[in-house]
Design a protein around this motif. Structure first.
Motif: not given
Length: 473
Positions: A53-76
């Motif tokens: 579960a830890r890795l699955a959630l971390a992987g999704e965080v990594g996916r949503r942090a990609d530049s393709e999400f632009g301003d909607d990226a989780i990091t922003a």
């Protein structure tokens, strides 16, 4: 459908209570040997499910942090600079743990194509075994480390075949038990060599891609770990610089002390034993290299000045043998002995900042105690290198030490400066070595373990001795 966060929290509380009552306190001491081993396996499976579960959630965080999400990226959205920072701040794990989770999670995280189609994870067999609680996180890391460099160099079918066999060996089956991590590493290495005998990447490309140096953020008893991988040419250059410090180089030692009495007592002045290990010598050579580089003209400046250590302490701590100071670093203020502040202050400009009770700057006084270029040249010509007998560090790598401390009225002049290497300079207060100036000439007195009579004598590289030797030749 709403995410059942409350249900998960309830499960976590229930699991904690159950494990606490079954195994907490002294309960585990009442287990038989068979029960203890069985409990160990069951709890490990729970841990594996949690790891999945830890890795699955971390992987999704990594996916949503990609530049393709632009301003909607989780990091922003959360004001973080990277997916690693989000994982660190949320879970309170170390940077190394967060980085490792994101790396392994990438291998078991599916992706969405531009057309909205779901692509399976690069290591789908490993993902399924991990989610079922059959594959450990350590086994996953072993498989990822072996197969990730092969992507793009081997076919998808070849990688899937290797993954299938490695996952099968790691989880076991009815015919064969699961293998240990050591055996799995051997198998993974064998598969990598079989699929790509020439290496995962060409040497130059691989080294350029994988090079890196990291410094641990946490200090353990005054030590921080530096680790990583450097290219062969950088390693060779470092080896040469260290060798320049550590090589005895008899021809560079200069004349020995002309002291027949000392020779008769069996204390040859240029053969003083060095109690440091080779690793400690290499560390001190590295410190000298950094110190010299910081002051080099080619070194980029910070804020218009050479890179300078910022050390904070009080007047009381500075004057106390066991005082404390703080040095600024990437990890924040790090406590160091006040002797370190005195060592740095001996050959640098000191900025004394007085703070008011509310923390405001009350006064700023700059005290320049640096030996200028020409003074250093003159002292270097006179001493030739570190004045401590037996030390072979040349003048270019030495620091200039105030024989009479600048804070005690000692002038910044050639008659009050001597060359010391980083190691002897830092330990001059505690090592037992003493230095004094006699008519502009430095004299050195060894500690009792070197010379029980503790006689004063001239340093082994004194220019005058060189001239005398040249005339007598």
């Amino acid at each position: 459908m709403n995410f059942p966060l409350a249900d998960l929290e309830g499960i976590a509380d229930l699991l904690g209570d159950t494990l606490g009552s079954a195994l907490g306190g002294e309960a585990h001491r009442a287990l038989s040997n068979r029960e203890l081993v069985d409990a160990l396996g069951v709890v490990e499976r729970l841990g594996r499910i949690t790891d999945a579960a830890r890795l699955a959630l971390a992987g999704e965080v990594g996916r949503r942090a990609d530049s393709e999400f632009g301003d909607d990226a989780i990091t922003a959205q959360f004001g973080c600079g990277s997916a690693q920072e989000i994982v660190e701040r949320t879970t309170l794990v170390s940077a190394a743990t967060a980085r490792a989770r994101l790396r392994d999670a990438k291998a078991i995280t599916g992706r969405m194509t531009l057309t909205g189609q779901t692509r399976p994870a690069p290591l789908e067999h490993a993902r399924a075994a991990l989610a079922a609680g059959r594959l450990s996180a350590d086994a996953l890391t072993t498989i990822v480390d072996a197969l990730r460099p092969l992507q793009g160099r081997c076919s998808v079918d070849e990688l899937e075949a290797a993954e299938f066999e490695l996952v099968g060996a790691a989880v076991g089956d009815a015919e064969a038990p699961a293998c240990g991590i050591h055996e799995l590493k051997v198998m993974a290495t064998t598969w990598a060599l079989f699929l790509d005998p020439d290496g995962a990447l060409p040497d130059e490309e691989y080294s350029e891609r994988m090079r890196g140096i990291r410094v641990s953020r946490l200090s353990r008893r005054g030590l921080r770990r530096i680790y990583g991988d450097v290219t062969d040419d950088v390693a060779a250059q470092f080896d040469r610089l260290v060798d320049a410090h550590l090589n005895p180089r008899v021809q560079d030692r200069g004349p020995r002390f002309v002291d027949a009495e000392a020779e008769a007592d069996g204390v040859p002045d240029d053969c003083v034993p060095d109690p440091r290990t080779i690793d400690q010598k290499r560390h001190d050579a590295f410190a000298s290299i950094l110190s010299a580089a910081a002051g080099a003209a080619e070194t980029p400046t910070l804020g218009g000045a050479a890179p300078t250590l910022i050390i904070t302490t009080t007047e009381e701590d500075l004057a106390t043998p066991k005082g404390v100071a703080f040095v600024e670093s990437a990890a924040g203020p790090v406590p160091v002995p006040a002797s370190f502040a005195r060592h740095v202050g001996c050959h640098g400009t000191m900025h004394r900042v007085t703070l008011a009770a509310n923390g405001a700057i009350k006064a700023l006084r700059i005290e320049d105690r640096v030996f200028n270029h020409w003074q250093r040249k003159a002292i270097g010509a006179r001493d030739g290198g570190c004045v401590i007998p037996g030390c072979t560090v040349s003048a270019a790598w030495c620091e200039v030490h105030h024989v009479i401390d600048w804070a005690k009225g000692g002038p910044t002049s050639v008659d009050n400066g001597v060359l010391l290497c980083w190691h002897h300079h830092r330990g001059i207060e505690t090592s037992g070595w003493e230095i004094r100036m006699v008519d502009g000439v430095p004299h050195v007195r060894p500690p009792g373990w070197v010379d029980p009579q503790r006689r004063w004598r001239e340093p082994n590289r004194l220019l005058l001795n060189e001239l005398r030797r040249a005339r007598s030749a």
